[in-house]
Design a protein around this motif. Structure first.
Motif, short mmCIF file in Angstrom:
data_model
loop_
_atom_site.label_atom_id
_atom_site.label_comp_id
_atom_site.label_asym_id
_atom_site.label_seq_id
_atom_site.Cartn_x
_atom_site.Cartn_y
_atom_site.Cartn_z
N UNK A 120 0.83 -1.20 0.00
CA UNK A 120 0.00 0.00 0.00
C UNK A 120 0.87 1.26 0.00
N UNK A 121 1.94 1.26 0.77
CA UNK A 121 2.86 2.39 0.79
C UNK A 121 3.50 2.60 -0.58
N UNK A 122 3.88 1.50 -1.24
CA UNK A 122 4.45 1.60 -2.58
C UNK A 122 3.41 2.12 -3.57
N UNK A 123 2.18 1.64 -3.46
CA UNK A 123 1.10 2.12 -4.32
C UNK A 123 0.92 3.62 -4.16
N UNK A 124 0.91 4.10 -2.92
CA UNK A 124 0.71 5.53 -2.65
C UNK A 124 1.89 6.36 -3.14
N UNK A 157 0.98 -16.55 -4.55
CA UNK A 157 1.18 -15.77 -3.33
C UNK A 157 1.23 -14.28 -3.61
N UNK A 158 1.94 -13.90 -4.66
CA UNK A 158 2.03 -12.48 -5.00
C UNK A 158 0.69 -11.96 -5.51
N UNK A 159 0.04 -12.74 -6.35
CA UNK A 159 -1.27 -12.33 -6.87
C UNK A 159 -2.25 -12.09 -5.73
N UNK A 160 -2.26 -12.97 -4.75
CA UNK A 160 -3.17 -12.81 -3.61
C UNK A 160 -2.88 -11.52 -2.84
N UNK A 161 -1.60 -11.26 -2.62
CA UNK A 161 -1.22 -10.04 -1.91
C UNK A 161 -1.70 -8.79 -2.64
N UNK A 162 -1.47 -8.77 -3.95
CA UNK A 162 -1.79 -7.57 -4.73
C UNK A 162 -3.29 -7.39 -4.87
N UNK A 163 -4.01 -8.46 -5.18
CA UNK A 163 -5.44 -8.31 -5.48
C UNK A 163 -6.28 -8.11 -4.21
N UNK A 164 -5.83 -8.66 -3.09
CA UNK A 164 -6.63 -8.56 -1.86
C UNK A 164 -6.37 -7.27 -1.10
N UNK A 165 -5.22 -6.65 -1.30
CA UNK A 165 -4.83 -5.56 -0.40
C UNK A 165 -4.55 -4.23 -1.09
N UNK A 166 -4.54 -4.20 -2.42
CA UNK A 166 -4.18 -2.96 -3.11
C UNK A 166 -5.07 -2.75 -4.33
N UNK A 168 -3.39 -2.02 -7.10
CA UNK A 168 -2.37 -2.23 -8.12
C UNK A 168 -2.81 -3.34 -9.08
N UNK A 169 -2.20 -3.34 -10.26
CA UNK A 169 -2.52 -4.37 -11.26
C UNK A 169 -1.23 -5.03 -11.71
N UNK A 170 -1.19 -6.36 -11.65
CA UNK A 170 -0.02 -7.09 -12.12
C UNK A 170 -0.03 -7.12 -13.65
N UNK A 171 1.02 -6.58 -14.25
CA UNK A 171 1.15 -6.59 -15.71
C UNK A 171 1.76 -7.89 -16.21
#
Length: 199
Positions: A120-124, A157-166, A168-171
């Protein structure tokens, strides 16, 4: 970064820098840099020796960098000829500042339960449409190896982190082998992730 890991890098900064400074990173640069606007601002987060930040600077990008190890930040400051901050991912406070953030073999030292907040900090910190590069050792466990703490991730694992908490979109996600001599058996998970503007 846990104190055990920071202690490792402070105690082994020069040897770590020497072992990584000449690794061929061209394939990763070629995946990341075309997604960053010309002369854009890149943050090298957990920059180690400053190898990648220096390359980005030489390509005409504006570069900021930090590392949690005081000793590595000092080495990187010399390589870059600019101040490299001593910070952890958990201390990121920037908002809408970077066109790209490069987290090469650095986020893997963040405990898994702290990664959602760090993402989230990186997203912001990214500007809208900014791009994040991350790499983790491939796997599913948290472990201590040679005096350092690691969080291993696979695609799920990474997909779950990104989609559940941010937002962000994985390219793209892909695997690669370690480029250091005699480390070819080590597999890495790489990902390019975009900050999608909120409509």
């Amino acid at each position: 970064m846990a104190s055990i890991t920071a202690d490792y890098y402070n105690n082994n900064a020069q040897s770590f820098s020497d072992s990584t400074i000449n690794v061929d990173m061209s394939a990763l640069y070629n995946a990341f840099l075309p997604l960053i606007k010309t002369h854009g601002h890149i943050l090298d987060a957990g920059c180690g020796s400053g190898r990648d930040a220096l390359y980005f600077k030489q390509q005409g990008f504006t570069v900021s960098a930090f590392d949690a190890s005081e000793a590595l930040a000092s080495i990187a400051s010399e390589h870059l000829n600019q101040v490299v901050a001593v910070n952890t991912f958990q201390q990121i406070t920037a908002q809408n500042q970077y066109d790209g953030i490069w987290c090469c073999a650095s986020l893997l030292h963040v405990p898994k339960d702290e990664l959602p907040q760090v993402f989230l900090k990186l997203q912001n910190a990214l500007k809208p449409n900014g791009v994040l590069y991350v790499s983790f050792k491939y796997g599913t466990q948290e472990r201590v190896h040679n005096g350092r703490e690691f969080t291993d991730l696979n695609e799920d694992g990474l997909t779950a982190l990104i989609t559940h908490h941010t937002e962000l979109k994985i390219l793209k996600q892909w695997q690669s082998v370690d480029q250091r001599p005699e480390r070819e058996s080590e597999v890495w998970l790489n990902a390019l992730i975009k900050a999608v503007p909120v409509l």
